[in-house]
Structure formats: C-alpha cells, structure tokens
Design an enzyme around this catalytic site. Structure first.
Site, PDB file in Angstrom:
ATOM      1  N   ASP A  42      -0.014  -7.504   1.728  1.00 29.08           N
ATOM      2  CA  ASP A  42       0.448  -6.112   1.715  1.00 29.08           C
ATOM      3  C   ASP A  42       1.983  -6.062   1.739  1.00 29.08           C
ATOM      4  O   ASP A  42       2.577  -5.537   2.674  1.00 29.08           O
ATOM      5  CB  ASP A  42      -0.166  -5.374   2.918  1.00 29.08           C
ATOM      6  N   SER A  95       4.265   2.400   8.138  1.00 30.18           N
ATOM      7  CA  SER A  95       3.928   1.322   7.209  1.00 30.18           C
ATOM      8  C   SER A  95       5.104   0.890   6.369  1.00 30.18           C
ATOM      9  O   SER A  95       5.922   1.720   5.961  1.00 30.18           O
ATOM     10  CB  SER A  95       2.839   1.795   6.244  1.00 30.18           C
ATOM     11  N   GLY A  96       5.155  -0.399   6.097  1.00 31.30           N
ATOM     12  CA  GLY A  96       6.236  -0.942   5.278  1.00 31.30           C
ATOM     13  C   GLY A  96       7.458  -1.286   6.101  1.00 31.30           C
ATOM     14  O   GLY A  96       8.316  -2.054   5.670  1.00 31.30           O
ATOM     15  N   HIS A 130       0.820  -1.227   0.000  1.00 35.28           N
ATOM     16  CA  HIS A 130       0.000   0.000   0.000  1.00 35.28           C
ATOM     17  C   HIS A 130       0.848   1.270   0.000  1.00 35.28           C
ATOM     18  O   HIS A 130       0.307   2.368  -0.137  1.00 35.28           O
ATOM     19  CB  HIS A 130      -1.029  -0.020   1.145  1.00 35.28           C
ATOM     20  N   GLY A 166       2.812   6.346   8.665  1.00 37.75           N
ATOM     21  CA  GLY A 166       4.182   6.667   8.255  1.00 37.75           C
ATOM     22  C   GLY A 166       5.162   5.567   8.648  1.00 37.75           C
ATOM     23  O   GLY A 166       6.301   5.552   8.194  1.00 37.75           O
TER      24      GLY A 166
HETATM   25  N1  ARG Z   1      -1.010   2.220   7.061  1.00 39.79           N
HETATM   26  C1  ARG Z   1      -0.312   3.225   7.781  1.00 39.79           C
HETATM   27  C2  ARG Z   1       0.841   3.811   6.984  1.00 39.79           C
HETATM   28  O1  ARG Z   1       0.705   3.963   5.797  1.00 39.79           O
HETATM   29  C3  ARG Z   1       0.055   2.869   9.154  1.00 39.79           C
HETATM   30  C4  ARG Z   1      -0.055   1.463   9.549  1.00 39.79           C
HETATM   31  C5  ARG Z   1       0.184   1.240  10.994  1.00 39.79           C
HETATM   32  N2  ARG Z   1      -0.900   1.586  11.626  1.00 39.79           N
HETATM   33  C6  ARG Z   1      -1.658   1.588  12.602  1.00 39.79           C
HETATM   34  N3  ARG Z   1      -2.584   2.418  12.534  1.00 39.79           N
HETATM   35  N4  ARG Z   1      -1.539   0.773  13.585  1.00 39.79           N
HETATM   36  O2  ARG Z   1       1.865   4.240   7.501  1.00 39.79           O
END
Ligand code: ARG
Length: 279
Positions: A124, A228-229, A77, A226
């Site tokens: 993902d 993520s990944g 993503h 932020g």
């Molecule tokens: N999807 C989010 C990103 O792009 C954060 C993922 C981690 N998130 C959480 N809400 N626990 O950085």
C-alpha cells in the site's frame, strides 16, 4: 552501504533545520488521542489533495511524506487508480493548517506499487513526483527513509501525524490543525494474534499482518480515517526516520487493535529504483 549513501544524498540541498518554537493553539485531542503539532516539528508531513466540485476547492484526502525534495510517499489506496491523472492531485507542504493560503504544489507523475490490490493485501505505497522540487525551509524538509536492516521495537520513540479523524465518528474540526500522537510499535507476531482474535480466527489459515507491515498504536492512540498515507516516524540514533505509511486498521485506536502501516524498509529498494529511473 550504497543505500545509506543514497538516503544521505536524498537530503542534500535540504539541510537539517531547527524547528521554530511553535505557537500554542487551543489544545485539541486529535488523530486519536493526540494533540496539536507544533509548526515545523514534522516538516515532511504533506496533505494530498483532490479537487472537490462540491466545495469548489482542493480538499484533503490523505497524508503523505516528503522523502526527497521532488518526491512524496503516500498510500496506494489514496490514489483513485493505477493510471490516475497526476493533474487531479495537489500537495500542500509546510503548514500545520490544512487550508492556509500557500500555493499548492502540482504533481507530474503518479507511481502506484505494482503489487498493490487492496490495503490489507500489502504494497500500500505510491510515489508522487512534484512538478518542481519543493523549496526546502524550516517547515519543508524530507524525512530519512528507514534503513534496510532497521529493527524498531516498542522501546523506540515513534509518532504518527495527520489531519484525520479524532475518533471513529469525529472529524477534525476547523482550523484543521495537524495532530501528533506518540505511539508504541507492536511486534508483528503480537499484532497478528490481536487481529486474529478480533476477527474470531476466521482467517486462521492466512496471515492478516504481513512481514511488509508494521503495527503501532494502542487503545485511544493511533491513526484514523484521513491519516492514511501519512508517516509513522521513529527516532533512530537521534534522527527521525520514516518507518511506516498509515494503511489500515479495524476501527480507530480500539483496545487491542493497533493501526497497520506499510513497512517502509520493505519498499526502500523499489522507492530508490523509481526515483533513479525517473530522474
Ligand atoms: N485507510 C484510512 C484512510 O484512508 C485510515 C487508515 C488508518 N486507520 C485505522 N483505521 N487505524 O485514511
């Protein structure tokens, strides 16, 4: 056995180096509930950057992990779309500060997992091939991938690292120092129950937490936007092993809402296949 060999081969050319004693900066509470990471403690952590015309600079978009001198594993993503142009990404490796003066690494290939649709539907994960292998050093070193039969539990020592938000409404302020937080793994069945409760059982006919996910974190401790990944690593028989890729969650480190990660071991065969067929 073959996979073990492969994982070991990954690390050839980048031997284990002792992290230098990190300079202590002003303590900051970050990721959610974390603190400043010492330089060199997480040498696989990278920042995936995209160009911002607004800032006229390459800006942090996501985390990632070096899993081979020439390959970064991140979240699918984090990539605009399946056929994203590799030249729209850069990788920063080897520094705990986001906007230092080191040269950014170019990306020559982007591979999004073919099953990826949305983060919460699984798969993902994405691979980025570096145009040139990274120069391994004390601060730049790939992490070992989880083995196929690894079982992590809440007793294992696990950490999440990243430059993401400190809370649902709080950005990481300058000088944008990498944050680390010690988290507990939450068993899938419990994680499923917690997410079912949190969504008032609206999804009771379908699983929210998939077998290809791993959950970790607790109230006030865990990843946020932020991050993520980026990596969830656990110490397995004395060495750090990449167990998860930050994927999604309800809010950030809320009570009874663990963070959800792509379970790396599920994707090891796919990762190995991609790396082999591209080399
Ligand atoms: N999807 C989010 C990103 O792009 C954060 C993922 C981690 N998130 C959480 N809400 N626990 O950085």
């Amino acid at each position: 056995m073959l996979s073990l060999l492969f994982v070991t081969l990954f690390l050839v050319g980048c031997s284990v180096a002792k992290p230098p004693a990190g300079a202590i900066d002003k303590e900051l509470v970050g990721i959610v509930g974390g603190h400043n990471a010492p330089q060199g403690k997480w040498p696989w952590q990278v920042s995936l950057k995209v160009y911002s015309y607004h800032w006229a600079a390459w800006v942090h978009r996501c985390g990632g992990s070096l899993i081979h001198p020439q390959w970064v594993l991140t979240a699918a993503h984090c990539i605009h779309h399946r056929n994203a142009d590799p030249s729209t990404y850069r990788i920063q490796a080897g520094d705990v500060y986001l906007y230092g003066d080191q040269t950014l690494l170019s990306v020559s290939q982007v591979i999004v997992h073919p099953d990826f649709v949305y983060a919460h539907l699984g798969a993902d994960v994405a691979l980025l091939r570096l145009a040139e292998p990274a120069d391994c050093s004390a601060n730049v070193k790939p992490v070992k991938l989880s083995s196929l039969n690894l079982k992590v539990t809440r007793k294992d020592e696990c950490w999440v690292t990243g430059w993401g938000d400190l809370s649902f409404f709080g950005w990481l302020p300058p000088p944008f120092r990498l944050q680390e937080v010690n988290v507990q793994v939450v068993e899938n069945s419990l994680c499923e129950e917690l997410y079912q409760n949190a969504s008032r059982h609206r999804y009771k006919d379908r699983r929210i937490i998939l077998d290809s996910n791993v959950c970790a974190g607790s109230e006030g401790r865990g990843p946020c936007f932020g991050d993520s990944g980026g990596p969830l690593v656990c110490k397995v028989r004395g060495s750090w092993t990449l167990v998860g890729v930050v994927s999604w969650g309800y809010g950030c480190a809320w009570r009874d809402i663990p963070g959800v990660f792509a379970r790396v071991q599920t994707y090891v065969p796919w990762i190995q296949q991609q790396i082999h067929s591209s080399s």
